[in-house]
Scaffold this motif. Structure first.
Motif, PDB file in Angstrom:
ATOM      1  N   UNK A  46      -8.562  14.581  30.086  1.00  0.00           N
ATOM      2  CA  UNK A  46      -7.787  14.526  28.760  1.00  0.00           C
ATOM      3  C   UNK A  46      -6.994  13.490  28.774  1.00  0.00           C
ATOM      4  N   UNK A  47      -6.153  13.508  29.988  1.00  0.00           N
ATOM      5  CA  UNK A  47      -5.294  12.382  30.130  1.00  0.00           C
ATOM      6  C   UNK A  47      -5.850  11.110  30.285  1.00  0.00           C
ATOM      7  N   UNK A  48      -7.075  10.909  31.065  1.00  0.00           N
ATOM      8  CA  UNK A  48      -7.658   9.785  31.395  1.00  0.00           C
ATOM      9  C   UNK A  48      -8.056   9.037  29.928  1.00  0.00           C
ATOM     10  N   UNK A  49      -8.859   9.924  28.949  1.00  0.00           N
ATOM     11  CA  UNK A  49      -9.177   9.432  27.745  1.00  0.00           C
ATOM     12  C   UNK A  49      -8.077   8.753  26.835  1.00  0.00           C
ATOM     13  N   UNK A  50      -6.932   8.943  27.193  1.00  0.00           N
ATOM     14  CA  UNK A  50      -5.558   8.253  26.591  1.00  0.00           C
ATOM     15  C   UNK A  50      -5.519   7.040  27.102  1.00  0.00           C
ATOM     16  N   UNK A  51      -6.131   6.498  28.442  1.00  0.00           N
ATOM     17  CA  UNK A  51      -5.841   5.426  28.986  1.00  0.00           C
ATOM     18  C   UNK A  51      -7.021   4.555  29.300  1.00  0.00           C
ATOM     19  N   UNK A  52      -8.049   5.115  29.327  1.00  0.00           N
ATOM     20  CA  UNK A  52      -9.486   4.295  29.588  1.00  0.00           C
ATOM     21  C   UNK A  52     -10.371   4.593  28.446  1.00  0.00           C
ATOM     22  N   UNK A  53     -11.114   3.635  28.254  1.00  0.00           N
ATOM     23  CA  UNK A  53     -12.366   3.893  27.452  1.00  0.00           C
ATOM     24  C   UNK A  53     -13.790   4.071  28.146  1.00  0.00           C
ATOM     25  N   UNK A  54     -13.733   3.990  29.234  1.00  0.00           N
ATOM     26  CA  UNK A  54     -14.728   4.332  30.180  1.00  0.00           C
ATOM     27  C   UNK A  54     -14.549   5.471  30.912  1.00  0.00           C
TER      28      UNK A  54
ATOM     29  N   UNK B  64      -4.062   6.418  37.240  1.00  0.00           N
ATOM     30  CA  UNK B  64      -4.166   4.950  38.042  1.00  0.00           C
ATOM     31  C   UNK B  64      -4.598   5.590  39.461  1.00  0.00           C
ATOM     32  N   UNK B  65      -3.844   6.579  40.093  1.00  0.00           N
ATOM     33  CA  UNK B  65      -4.091   6.895  41.266  1.00  0.00           C
ATOM     34  C   UNK B  65      -5.415   7.651  41.486  1.00  0.00           C
ATOM     35  N   UNK B  66      -5.682   8.292  40.341  1.00  0.00           N
ATOM     36  CA  UNK B  66      -7.081   9.216  40.320  1.00  0.00           C
ATOM     37  C   UNK B  66      -8.352   8.221  40.217  1.00  0.00           C
ATOM     38  N   UNK B  67      -8.212   7.055  39.517  1.00  0.00           N
ATOM     39  CA  UNK B  67      -8.910   5.945  39.357  1.00  0.00           C
ATOM     40  C   UNK B  67      -9.294   5.349  40.803  1.00  0.00           C
ATOM     41  N   UNK B  68      -8.006   5.253  41.585  1.00  0.00           N
ATOM     42  CA  UNK B  68      -8.364   4.537  43.086  1.00  0.00           C
ATOM     43  C   UNK B  68      -9.024   5.234  43.830  1.00  0.00           C
ATOM     44  N   UNK B  69      -8.545   6.657  43.895  1.00  0.00           N
ATOM     45  CA  UNK B  69      -9.410   7.668  44.632  1.00  0.00           C
ATOM     46  C   UNK B  69     -10.771   7.409  44.295  1.00  0.00           C
ATOM     47  N   UNK B  70     -11.089   7.658  43.013  1.00  0.00           N
ATOM     48  CA  UNK B  70     -12.742   7.489  42.536  1.00  0.00           C
ATOM     49  C   UNK B  70     -13.312   6.354  43.014  1.00  0.00           C
ATOM     50  N   UNK B  71     -12.581   5.131  42.981  1.00  0.00           N
ATOM     51  CA  UNK B  71     -12.970   4.044  43.474  1.00  0.00           C
ATOM     52  C   UNK B  71     -13.612   3.794  45.232  1.00  0.00           C
TER      53      UNK B  71
END
Length: 332
Positions: A312-320, A282-289
């Motif tokens: 690898x961890x991202x794919x466990x929580x996000x389809x995009x 979630x932190x990585x997603x916020x940084x990317x945004x």
């Protein structure tokens, strides 16, 4: 709700509209959330005013609300309008109809782009009568769904939803869901930990199911009341990238590692490691945004050992993929 002025805080004017025979919980619950929000953080001040077509309103439980402000001629930019639900069966339907029509005409006149509309329960019917839900996704109490579809034929009326967000339109299903909706709004305007603190103070679950609007992942696993697990989760949320060990986290909760691991899974619904990884993603997603940083830097700042580990961890929580969360300006 009287609030002291503070020059360092952004003030959001909130106009709470009280229709005849107001459902008192539709007012008290959401406004209590805003009252607590004013205490829990110092970035935003929610300045609530109670307005109606009449100076007095009798509520659903017979309590009379007096000294209500008249419906204002105009609303300031950035204002929020919260429309309470009201009783369906009333002793004076003709006078109620005239008053509701007056409120609907006022809503149609003053709710312009830049004004956020929030409806609680059957308050959506007043918004629909004003034409404010046309071409929007929305919801209301199950008993009012057919009426909402009739009043807003171009709206996408959704059933079995706690609340629906569509641009500057927020609608909730009924009674206690107004609290859920206001917690969601506070989370968006301030921060997830603020909403969590309010929910714990009010002993309200942050409810979520597959059919509900997707709340922030920061709120995941918080649908419980165990203070030690909340304390551990608060620490992880405040610094997801830290190299947390089970021993450190167990110490924060004053628990043994084994006991913490069992309690965490029991109350949060996932393992400690899975929770840490979710917070890091979630932190990585916020940084990317909000940045143009390359994936290696994003991974490092979010606590991952490499971009490959992040993906690898991202794919466990996000389809995009992560690239989806870059804004168009960042991608160009």
């Amino acid at each position: 709700m009287t609030v002291a002025p503070c020059p360092d805080r952004r003030t959001i004017p909130v106009y709470v509209v009280l229709p005849p025979h107001t459902l008192l919980m539709d007012v008290a619950g959401p406004v209590e959330v805003l009252r607590y929000a004013n205490v829990e953080q110092e970035e935003i001040l929610f300045d609530c005013r109670f307005v109606a077509a009449r100076a007095e309103q009798t509520t659903s439980i017979g309590l009379v609300l007096a000294n209500l402000e008249p419906l204002p001629e105009r609303l300031p930019d950035g204002a929020y309008v919260v429309i309470s639900g009201s009783m369906g069966a009333v002793p004076d339907p003709s006078s109620v109809a005239a008053e509701r029509a007056e409120i609907a005409r006022w809503l149609a006149r003053v709710v312009m782009p830049g004004i956020t509309l929030v409806t609680i329960c059957s308050g959506a019917l007043l918004a629909a009568s004003a034409g404010l839900l046309d071409c929007h996704a929305c919801t209301t109490h199950a008993d009012c769904i057919d009426d909402l579809s009739r009043l807003a034929p171009t709206a996408q009326v959704l059933e079995n939803r706690l609340f629906v967000e569509d641009g500057e339109r927020f609608t909730s299903a009924g009674i206690s869901t107004g609290i859920d909706l206001m917690l969601h709004i506070v989370s968006k305007l301030t921060a997830a930990p603020v909403a969590l603190a309010i929910a714990r103070t009010m002993v309200i679950y942050m409810r979520r199911s597959g059919a509900d609007p997707q709340l922030s992942p920061w709120l995941s696993g918080r649908n419980h009341l165990h203070p030690a697990i909340h304390r551990i989760q608060d620490a992880i949320m405040s610094d997801p990238a830290r190299d947390w060990t089970l021993s450190q986290l167990a110490d924060l909760g004053h628990l043994s590692e084994r006991h913490m691991t069992r309690l965490f899974r029991e109350h949060a619904g996932l393992s400690v490691i899975a929770y840490v990884n979710l917070m890091r993603v979630t932190l990585a997603r916020d940084i990317l945004s909000h940045s143009r940083l390359d994936m290696e830097t994003v991974a490092e700042r979010a606590g991952f050992s490499s971009p490959r580990h992040l993906r690898r961890i991202w794919a466990q929580h996000n389809t995009l993929p992560p690239s989806h969360y870059r804004t168009s300006d960042q991608r160009n």
